[in-house]
Design a protein around this motif. Structure first.
Motif, PDB file in Angstrom:
ATOM      1  N   ILE A  34       0.985  -1.298   0.064  1.00  0.00           N
ATOM      2  CA  ILE A  34      -0.047  -0.092  -0.152  1.00  0.00           C
ATOM      3  C   ILE A  34       0.930   1.146   0.276  1.00  0.00           C
ATOM      4  N   ALA A  35       0.650   2.048  -0.975  1.00  0.00           N
ATOM      5  CA  ALA A  35       1.411   3.602  -0.907  1.00  0.00           C
ATOM      6  C   ALA A  35       0.731   4.629  -0.797  1.00  0.00           C
ATOM      7  N   ILE A  36       0.781   5.355   0.426  1.00  0.00           N
ATOM      8  CA  ILE A  36       0.166   6.500   0.792  1.00  0.00           C
ATOM      9  C   ILE A  36       1.085   7.706   0.035  1.00  0.00           C
ATOM     10  N   VAL A  37       0.424   8.550  -0.981  1.00  0.00           N
ATOM     11  CA  VAL A  37       0.970   9.200  -1.810  1.00  0.00           C
ATOM     12  C   VAL A  37       0.446  10.937  -1.725  1.00  0.00           C
ATOM     13  N   SER A  38       1.337  11.807  -1.363  1.00  0.00           N
ATOM     14  CA  SER A  38       0.929  13.202  -1.215  1.00  0.00           C
ATOM     15  C   SER A  38       0.544  13.692  -2.677  1.00  0.00           C
ATOM     16  N   ASN A  39      -0.559  14.641  -2.518  1.00  0.00           N
ATOM     17  CA  ASN A  39      -1.316  14.840  -3.719  1.00  0.00           C
ATOM     18  C   ASN A  39      -0.889  16.072  -4.466  1.00  0.00           C
ATOM     19  N   HIS A  40      -1.609  17.297  -4.458  1.00  0.00           N
ATOM     20  CA  HIS A  40      -1.168  18.556  -5.212  1.00  0.00           C
ATOM     21  C   HIS A  40       0.207  19.101  -4.638  1.00  0.00           C
ATOM     22  N   PHE A  41       0.588  19.213  -3.306  1.00  0.00           N
ATOM     23  CA  PHE A  41       1.480  19.814  -2.748  1.00  0.00           C
ATOM     24  C   PHE A  41       2.361  18.666  -1.829  1.00  0.00           C
ATOM     25  N   THR A  42       3.622  18.869  -1.913  1.00  0.00           N
ATOM     26  CA  THR A  42       4.437  17.809  -1.265  1.00  0.00           C
ATOM     27  C   THR A  42       4.877  18.151   0.151  1.00  0.00           C
ATOM     28  N   GLN A  43       5.754  17.264   0.899  1.00  0.00           N
ATOM     29  CA  GLN A  43       6.268  17.616   2.254  1.00  0.00           C
ATOM     30  C   GLN A  43       7.080  19.024   2.311  1.00  0.00           C
ATOM     31  N   ARG A  44       7.833  19.262   1.288  1.00  0.00           N
ATOM     32  CA  ARG A  44       8.323  20.405   1.271  1.00  0.00           C
ATOM     33  C   ARG A  44       7.756  21.810   1.008  1.00  0.00           C
ATOM     34  N   GLY A  45       6.375  21.512   0.704  1.00  0.00           N
ATOM     35  CA  GLY A  45       5.519  22.568   0.165  1.00  0.00           C
ATOM     36  C   GLY A  45       5.780  22.940  -1.258  1.00  0.00           C
ATOM     37  N   LEU A  46       6.232  22.114  -2.080  1.00  0.00           N
ATOM     38  CA  LEU A  46       6.155  22.334  -3.595  1.00  0.00           C
ATOM     39  C   LEU A  46       5.270  21.704  -4.272  1.00  0.00           C
ATOM     40  N   PRO A  47       4.634  22.385  -5.388  1.00  0.00           N
ATOM     41  CA  PRO A  47       3.648  21.881  -6.094  1.00  0.00           C
ATOM     42  C   PRO A  47       4.109  20.617  -6.861  1.00  0.00           C
ATOM     43  N   SER A  48       2.980  19.878  -6.683  1.00  0.00           N
ATOM     44  CA  SER A  48       3.388  18.440  -7.474  1.00  0.00           C
ATOM     45  C   SER A  48       3.497  18.428  -8.745  1.00  0.00           C
ATOM     46  N   LEU A  49       4.746  17.695  -9.306  1.00  0.00           N
ATOM     47  CA  LEU A  49       4.789  17.716 -10.800  1.00  0.00           C
ATOM     48  C   LEU A  49       4.060  16.730 -11.825  1.00  0.00           C
ATOM     49  N   MET A  50       3.033  15.990 -10.896  1.00  0.00           N
ATOM     50  CA  MET A  50       2.188  15.056 -11.592  1.00  0.00           C
ATOM     51  C   MET A  50       1.102  15.017 -10.865  1.00  0.00           C
ATOM     52  N   ARG A  51      -0.146  14.744 -11.817  1.00  0.00           N
ATOM     53  CA  ARG A  51      -1.439  14.479 -11.455  1.00  0.00           C
ATOM     54  C   ARG A  51      -1.570  13.242 -10.261  1.00  0.00           C
ATOM     55  N   MET A  52      -2.355  13.214  -9.529  1.00  0.00           N
ATOM     56  CA  MET A  52      -2.778  12.117  -8.675  1.00  0.00           C
ATOM     57  C   MET A  52      -2.834  10.892  -9.493  1.00  0.00           C
ATOM     58  N   GLU A  53      -3.780  10.888 -10.413  1.00  0.00           N
ATOM     59  CA  GLU A  53      -4.298   9.863 -11.231  1.00  0.00           C
ATOM     60  C   GLU A  53      -2.718   9.337 -11.948  1.00  0.00           C
ATOM     61  N   ASP A  54      -1.893  10.295 -12.319  1.00  0.00           N
ATOM     62  CA  ASP A  54      -0.889   9.561 -13.005  1.00  0.00           C
ATOM     63  C   ASP A  54       0.292   8.876 -12.005  1.00  0.00           C
ATOM     64  N   LYS A  55       0.246   9.343 -10.843  1.00  0.00           N
ATOM     65  CA  LYS A  55       1.076   8.749  -9.650  1.00  0.00           C
ATOM     66  C   LYS A  55       0.596   7.509  -9.420  1.00  0.00           C
ATOM     67  N   THR A  56      -0.777   7.469  -9.312  1.00  0.00           N
ATOM     68  CA  THR A  56      -1.689   6.285  -8.970  1.00  0.00           C
ATOM     69  C   THR A  56      -1.313   5.113 -10.125  1.00  0.00           C
ATOM     70  N   LYS A  57      -1.565   5.629 -11.332  1.00  0.00           N
ATOM     71  CA  LYS A  57      -1.184   4.407 -12.547  1.00  0.00           C
ATOM     72  C   LYS A  57       0.263   4.062 -12.500  1.00  0.00           C
ATOM     73  N   LEU A  58       1.042   4.926 -12.102  1.00  0.00           N
ATOM     74  CA  LEU A  58       2.422   4.290 -12.334  1.00  0.00           C
ATOM     75  C   LEU A  58       2.998   3.426 -11.061  1.00  0.00           C
ATOM     76  N   ALA A  59       2.289   3.829  -9.829  1.00  0.00           N
ATOM     77  CA  ALA A  59       2.659   3.117  -8.755  1.00  0.00           C
ATOM     78  C   ALA A  59       2.110   1.717  -8.861  1.00  0.00           C
ATOM     79  N   LEU A  60       0.714   1.690  -9.319  1.00  0.00           N
ATOM     80  CA  LEU A  60      -0.013   0.092  -9.483  1.00  0.00           C
ATOM     81  C   LEU A  60       0.755  -0.372 -10.471  1.00  0.00           C
ATOM     82  N   GLU A  61       1.408   0.119 -11.728  1.00  0.00           N
ATOM     83  CA  GLU A  61       2.109  -0.536 -12.661  1.00  0.00           C
ATOM     84  C   GLU A  61       3.328  -1.230 -12.000  1.00  0.00           C
ATOM     85  N   ALA A  62       3.923  -0.419 -11.246  1.00  0.00           N
ATOM     86  CA  ALA A  62       5.197  -0.758 -10.673  1.00  0.00           C
ATOM     87  C   ALA A  62       5.069  -1.951  -9.587  1.00  0.00           C
ATOM     88  N   GLY A  63       3.708  -2.381  -9.179  1.00  0.00           N
ATOM     89  CA  GLY A  63       3.788  -3.258  -8.225  1.00  0.00           C
ATOM     90  C   GLY A  63       2.987  -3.116  -7.110  1.00  0.00           C
TER      91      GLY A  63
END
Length: 335
Positions: A34-63
């Motif tokens: 199970i991966a818990i993934v930060s969405n629109h902004f990250t731990q250092r307060g940076l805008p996320s370079l990827m949409r949550m949908e794409d992060k999810t897709k790549l994480a699932l594809e990776a295992g």
């Protein structure tokens, strides 16, 4: 079913993340990752370079078998609270272990370092990280690791670590290279406007037009920083100059970025006080294993099921990032 969680940013998703997923599965032999993934902004307060949908897709594809979401109000925090909120959510679905990357790669040593942290005579004008670096004790991912271990002990979760593989390009370097025009791994998923320079136009106008007493009500706005931010917004038309002028001994780069995120999203101290625990499990995607694991568990799969506080933040983020709102659907990955 043996379960393991990983706490991730994917800003952006790179080859080191593939390695993390692969090594975690090898080491833990878990049935459900199970991966818990930060969405629109990250731990250092940076805008996320990827949409949550794409992060999810790549994480699932990776295992990964299940991907859940860490909203920006809980992701854009110092190490202690970032760990607290992520593990609170994972604990709601009763995971057995978490696995994280570590420079030290030794749980017992990290526990010893944690004790040393408590004994250090700290300079109140410096951040926790700066105090630790000054004492030459610890490196960045070990700082997060120590906080993960503390939270795991509270919730009776087993912490496991793997050695960080320095041969992979870091997310920071990936972002730098991308914005310098260099092709990157998986950059077809990157969003070129996801930078503070892009958002500074909105932030600057808001800082200039808003009374300091209103600014002071927002989360992380403390010790009169509102006056400095307002004055710097008047002086500087670009983000980098504004950021450099706003950094101090007390306010690091990451702290300024987080503070500006809370101002931009107009999230108040009172709201965060009322929502100081993250008990929700916001599902972004799963495969058949992840879906079976969630059976009979209390989770959120639709926007309307979110608490009002998180609905408001999600709406603001989507309009800010994408100029529109679209309720996301849970991704099902068929292996």
């Amino acid at each position: 079913m043996k379960t393991c969680g990983i706490i991730t940013e994917y800003n952006p998703f790179h080859q080191g993340h593939l390695y993390h997923i692969k090594k975690t599965k090898e080491l833990t032999q878990c049935d459900c990752l199970i991966a818990i993934v930060s969405n629109h902004f990250t731990q250092r307060g940076l805008p996320s370079l990827m949409r949550m949908e794409d992060k999810t897709k790549l994480a699932l594809e990776a295992g990964c078998n299940l991907v859940i979401e860490l909203p920006p109000c809980y992701a854009a925090q110092g190490a202690d609270y970032f760990a607290k909120y992520a593990i609170e959510s994972l604990n709601e679905i009763q995971i057995d272990q978490i696995c994280f990357g570590s420079e030290t790669n030794d749980i017992q040593k990290l526990k010893q370092l944690s004790l040393k942290m408590e004994q250090i005579k700290k300079d109140p004008s410096l951040s926790m990280n700066q105090n630790l670096y000054a004492n030459d004790l610890i490196r960045p991912n070990d700082i997060l690791g120590i906080q993960y271990i503390k939270q795991c002990e509270k919730h009776h979760i087993e912490p496991i670590c793997i050695s960080r593989n320095e041969t992979f390009k870091s997310a920071t370097q990936t972002r730098i290279d991308y914005f310098n025009g260099l092709s990157q791994f998986n950059d077809k998923y990157f969003l070129e406007n996801q930078s503070w320079q892009h958002y500074y136009t909105y932030l600057r106008k808001y800082l200039i037009l808003t009374d300091v007493h209103v600014l002071s009500t927002f989360f992380l706005v403390n010790e009169g920083i509102e006056y400095r931010l307002k004055e710097n917004a008047k002086k500087y038309t670009d983000w980098d100059s504004f950021l450099s002028a706003s950094i101090s001994k007390t306010y690091t780069r990451a702290r300024i970025q987080r503070t500006c995120m809370f101002i931009l999203l107009q999230i108040t101290k009172e709201q965060m006080k009322e929502n100081n625990h993250f008990k929700e499990v916001i599902v972004s995607g799963f495969d058949s294993i992840g879906q079976a694991f969630l059976k009979d568990k209390q989770v959120i799969t639709k926007f309307k099921e979110l608490p009002e506080f998180l609905q408001d933040i999600e709406l603001k983020c989507q309009y800010l990032c994408f100029n529109t709102f679209k309720a996301r659907k849970v991704i099902y990955y068929d292996r």
